[in-house]
Motif scaffolding. Structure first.
Motif, PDB file in Angstrom:
ATOM      1  N   LEU A  89     -27.744  21.888  50.531  1.00  0.00           N
ATOM      2  CA  LEU A  89     -27.553  22.832  51.686  1.00  0.00           C
ATOM      3  C   LEU A  89     -26.742  22.008  52.971  1.00  0.00           C
ATOM      4  N   ASP A  90     -25.982  22.886  53.785  1.00  0.00           N
ATOM      5  CA  ASP A  90     -25.127  22.245  54.685  1.00  0.00           C
ATOM      6  C   ASP A  90     -25.993  21.919  56.157  1.00  0.00           C
ATOM      7  N   ILE A  91     -26.439  20.647  55.980  1.00  0.00           N
ATOM      8  CA  ILE A  91     -27.744  20.630  57.317  1.00  0.00           C
ATOM      9  C   ILE A  91     -27.492  21.059  58.747  1.00  0.00           C
ATOM     10  N   GLY A  92     -25.743  21.216  59.178  1.00  0.00           N
ATOM     11  CA  GLY A  92     -24.962  22.067  60.111  1.00  0.00           C
ATOM     12  C   GLY A  92     -24.733  23.158  60.573  1.00  0.00           C
ATOM     13  N   SER A  93     -25.504  23.890  59.613  1.00  0.00           N
ATOM     14  CA  SER A  93     -25.137  25.719  59.292  1.00  0.00           C
ATOM     15  C   SER A  93     -26.276  26.494  60.350  1.00  0.00           C
ATOM     16  N   HIS A  94     -26.004  27.057  61.011  1.00  0.00           N
ATOM     17  CA  HIS A  94     -26.357  27.758  61.750  1.00  0.00           C
ATOM     18  C   HIS A  94     -27.324  28.333  61.716  1.00  0.00           C
ATOM     19  N   SER A  95     -27.872  28.933  60.030  1.00  0.00           N
ATOM     20  CA  SER A  95     -28.725  29.539  59.798  1.00  0.00           C
ATOM     21  C   SER A  95     -29.864  29.046  59.446  1.00  0.00           C
ATOM     22  N   ILE A  96     -29.510  27.554  59.147  1.00  0.00           N
ATOM     23  CA  ILE A  96     -30.196  26.200  58.448  1.00  0.00           C
ATOM     24  C   ILE A  96     -30.997  26.172  60.772  1.00  0.00           C
ATOM     25  N   LEU A  97     -29.772  26.040  61.682  1.00  0.00           N
ATOM     26  CA  LEU A  97     -29.859  25.074  62.581  1.00  0.00           C
ATOM     27  C   LEU A  97     -31.403  26.954  63.687  1.00  0.00           C
TER      28      LEU A  97
END
Length: 423
Positions: free
Chosen positions: A342-350
């Motif tokens: 996954l994209d570690i900088g995506s807003h949903s993850i953060l």
């Protein structure tokens, strides 16, 4: 480190190479990520004896994080265990109240055995250990990579929907999926991202020094609530004790200006004679005390950690522990996301990180603020009420065990590292 003019690409770029920034960098590298840490100060400067006189109380849970990322092997010999904690009212002239709260590690039962409640470790020794661990991640042999940029700062961060590009003060650039602001309470990155914060000045200054004494402290930490602020005595290795003396700022300046002989007389008056005569072992330091709480922790491709997100009063010795819990939670979220592609900088993850950490940080900040206001006064009726309250809690073992476990950092929704599991 030296780089050519090309953009240096990493998974995570951390602005701030202090205790939290370097701990996070090592944790992420342990989890297989490529990390850059940027700091104005060189490692050699940060480990000098006059750079930082503080020692930090490392909770049991934080020690688990150190073990999980491989830091404990480098720091164990410099960690002084806390087996007992005594909390009481005090006064420079009247002495220590006979009513108190006492935490004894043996009261925790079989679950923790003879484990210490926590440890006192000099900040300088923690930095030395972090730099040694970071050496393991200079190449890919250890899994992830950790690259240090110093002495240099972050000039600007350009954030898009896909990346964050850091331009350093020497012109070099770092491109990352995520930028982390771990640059302290006066965070430049937080301000430039437009993240507002609440700040409260306590009009107190922490006088910090280390003393030697005649008798063995036996792993006992003591916190006295004096009229002008708390006075903590923290057991260190080599038969020493670290002092964190919170005093009204005007008076603190006067105490700092005293001769060593007069300063030690004032210190002994507050310390008492339970460890015998005292001798100053090193320079004196002074740190202004305030409260910082960021309104939120996440922006596009940017997240706050440590004192950039929250800075609290040292009354309970939990400041660095909050930062370590930030590290454990953020590292788990980012490492898991990376493993899933996954994209570690995506807003949903953060936002998962913010949900996980914000409540704990705000609640502990509020508790510390409330304790400071309750205990930093000498009103007779309030003093009697709080003394009786401490004595009553000392007799209620279930309540006392809960507070002990909370101080150990093992209450709540815990990241894997704090539970003693692999990242």
């Amino acid at each position: 480190m030296s780089q050519n003019s090309d953009i240096f690409k990493v998974d995570v770029a951390i602005a701030g190479g202090g205790l939290v920034g370097m701990t996070l960098g090592c944790a992420l590298a342990k989890g297989g990520l490529k990390v850059a840490v940027v700091d104005f100060d060189t490692p050699s400067y940060q480990v000098e004896g006059d750079y930082d006189g503080r020692a930090s109380a490392i909770s049991y849970g934080s020690a688990q994080v150190f073990k999980g990322i491989g830091l404990w092997d480098y720091i164990e010999d410099h960690a002084s265990p806390i087996y007992d904690v005594r909390i009481a009212d005090g006064h420079p002239m009247r002495g220590i109240s006979p009513l108190f709260m006492h935490y004894d590690h043996r009261d925790l039962g079989e679950e923790y055995g003879e484990a210490a409640l926590g440890y006192i470790i000099e900040n300088r020794q923690t930095r030395v250990a972090l730099y040694k661990l970071a050496k393991e991640y200079e190449t890919t042999d250890a899994g992830g990579e950790l690259h240090q940029f110093y002495p240099v700062g972050v000039d600007t961060i350009e954030r898009t929907s896909h990346k964050a590009t850091l331009t350093l003060t020497d012109g070099r650039q770092i491109e990352a999926a995520l930028a982390v602001a771990a640059d302290g309470r006066k965070s430049k990155i937080r301000a430039e991202a437009g993240i507002k914060h609440n700040e409260w000045n306590y009009d107190q200054t922490a006088i910090v020094c280390t003393v030697e004494h005649e008798r063995d402290h036996q792993g006992t930490a003591v916190e006295l609530f004096l009229p002008n602020g708390p006075f903590a005595m923290l057991p260190m290795t080599d038969g020493r004790t670290n002092i964190v003396w919170s005093e009204k700022t005007k008076l603190a300046k006067e105490f700092m200006d005293l001769s060593e002989e007069d300063f030690m007389a004032e210190l002994q008056l507050r310390f008492g004679d339970w460890l015998g005569d005292l001798k100053l072992a090193g320079p004196r330091f002074a740190y202004p005390l305030n409260l910082i709480l960021a309104d939120h922790y996440v922006e596009d491709r940017l997240v706050l950690a440590g004192d950039a997100a929250h800075g609290i009063h040292p009354i309970a010795g939990q400041g660095y522990n909050l930062g370590i819990r930030d590290v454990a939670a953020l590292a788990e979220i980012l490492v898991d996301a990376k493993r899933l592609g996954l994209d570690i900088g995506s807003h949903s993850i953060l936002t998962e990180y913010e949900k996980w950490r914000r409540f704990d940080n705000v609640m502990l900040a509020a508790v510390c603020d409330g304790l400071l206001r309750l205990f930093s006064n000498d009103h007779a009726s309030i003093r009697l009420a709080r003394d009786l309250g401490l004595a009553a809690l000392n007799k209620v073992m279930p309540a006392k065990k809960f507070f002990m476990r909370h101080a150990m950092g093992v209450i709540g929704d815990l990241p894997r590292l704090i539970r003693g599991e692999k990242l």
